[in-house]
Write an enzyme that holds these catalytic residues in place. Structure first.
Site: not given
Length: 379
Positions: A190, A193, A195
């Site tokens: 990931h 977004h 993060y």
């Protein structure tokens, strides 16, 4: 002359729509190109996946379909939302196994999205009430959460010192190893977004002066170290990554997102990742489509693996993306959440269940989770 074909969706048509044509994803044979998005559902008590997830993922599995599991924390500092799953303990690994088995029993391919929220957290989610970690000590302003109802409060983050970063890289490596032990076919890193990995990449957040800050190369150093560690651990054929260079989620914008996206995909080519999953520029914030002059096409052309797109796609849009070679696979979130048999509905051009945003993130193990009807139930 197009003969009628009887597909696995029980549909006869002249020829399958582009979304429902087969595709080879590295060593995996996909029967169609409709991918389940990694969707946070907040139904994993104490960060442990629960048995109700077996039905949820199994419902959305087709033979030869690709599913990406919800964002899963790599360590006890990785959480920023209630009841989200992790994969850093033996208990969590064991809890994932029957969920993965259920997807495999129906012939699905299952990747685990592994991540770390960084500063998108508060002391209540952190071990011993410590500060969340990030590339910076700049706090986030309170924001309404993606369900549109709650306002999230964020604690001032602690800036990681240079010497601590290898430990975080190692957390990702171990999480990837654990995902494979749990039976997943691969992992999606990931890097999107707002993060932790995105915080390092974006110059609106990263204000470091060490080798992890400043230049584009330095800002991408930590994410690429994570990629390298995971590739070394489980093999590039089992590793994908999600990136959102254009997005401004959690105040993580960049002054030159095109350069960032291109630098990342060109760097990823060296590692031979199986896929790159990118969020469309039109998705500046969660769930909000807007007009954008930007395009993922330069990144699509530069990346040598499978290119997956996400962000506000419907059936027609997805078909066009595949037909025009702008993407190999298309990720669906809210529509797949509300339509467990989405590929079949696309094949028949059937009406879709409407999604209910109010039940996206409630802890109920059935309501808004496994109770959306299948086509047969509505016909």
């Amino acid at each position: 002359m197009g003969g009628k074909v009887q597909g696995q969706y029980g549909v006869s048509s002249e020829a399958p729509i582009p979304l429902l044509t087969p595709y080879t994803l590295g060593k995996f044979q996909l029967s169609h190109r409709v991918v389940l998005a990694p969707l946070t559902r907040q139904r994993s008590w104490n960060n442990v996946p629960q048995p109700h997830a077996i039905l949820y993922y199994s419902q959305r599995t087709t033979k030869g379909g690709l599913l990406i599991a919800e964002a899963t924390g790599v360590s006890d500092t990785a959480q920023g939302y209630p009841q989200t799953p992790g994969i850093w303990t033996k208990e969590q690994v064991e809890a994932w196994k029957p969920i993965v088995d259920a997807v495999h029993a129906k012939g699905g391919i299952f990747f685990c999205q592994i991540g770390h929220v960084g500063r998108v957290s508060n002391t209540g989610f952190q071990p011993n009430g410590q500060a969340p970690i990030s590339c910076t000590d700049k706090p986030l302003t309170p924001q309404s959460q993606s369900n549109g109802f709650n306002v999230a409060q964020f604690s001032t983050p602690r800036r990681l010192i240079t010497e601590e970063i290898p430990q975080v890289v190692n957390d990702f490596r171990l999480a990837a190893r654990n995902a494979i032990e749990a039976g997943f076919d691969g992992v999606e890193i990931h890097g999107a977004h707002g993060y932790l990995l995105d915080q390092f990449m974006k110059d609106h957040v990263n204000d470091r002066t060490d080798k992890y800050g400043g230049s584009l190369e330095n800002r991408c150093r930590f994410p690429l170290e994570v990629v390298e560690a995971i590739v070394d651990e489980i093999g590039a054929d089992k590793v994908g990554i999600r990136l959102s260079p254009f997005a401004d989620y959690a105040e993580a914008g960049d002054s030159n997102p095109e350069a960032l996206g291109l630098y990342m995909v060109e760097s990823l080519n060296k590692y031979g990742l199986v896929y790159c999953h990118m969020v469309e520029p039109r998705m500046k914030t969660v769930g909000e489509k807007c007009e954008s002059p930007h395009s993922l096409l330069p990144m699509r052309k530069a990346f040598r693996g499978t290119f997956i797109v996400a962000g506000g796609y419907d059936r027609e849009d997805g078909n066009n993306a595949v037909a025009e070679d702008r993407a190999d696979l298309v990720v669906y979130g809210r529509w797949f959440l509300a339509n467990p048999d989405l590929p079949k509905r696309f094949a028949r051009n059937a009406p879709l269940n409407k999604y209910n945003r109010e039940t996206f993130y409630i802890p109920d193990p059935v309501l808004g989770y496994t109770d959306y009807p299948f086509l047969e139930d509505t016909e």
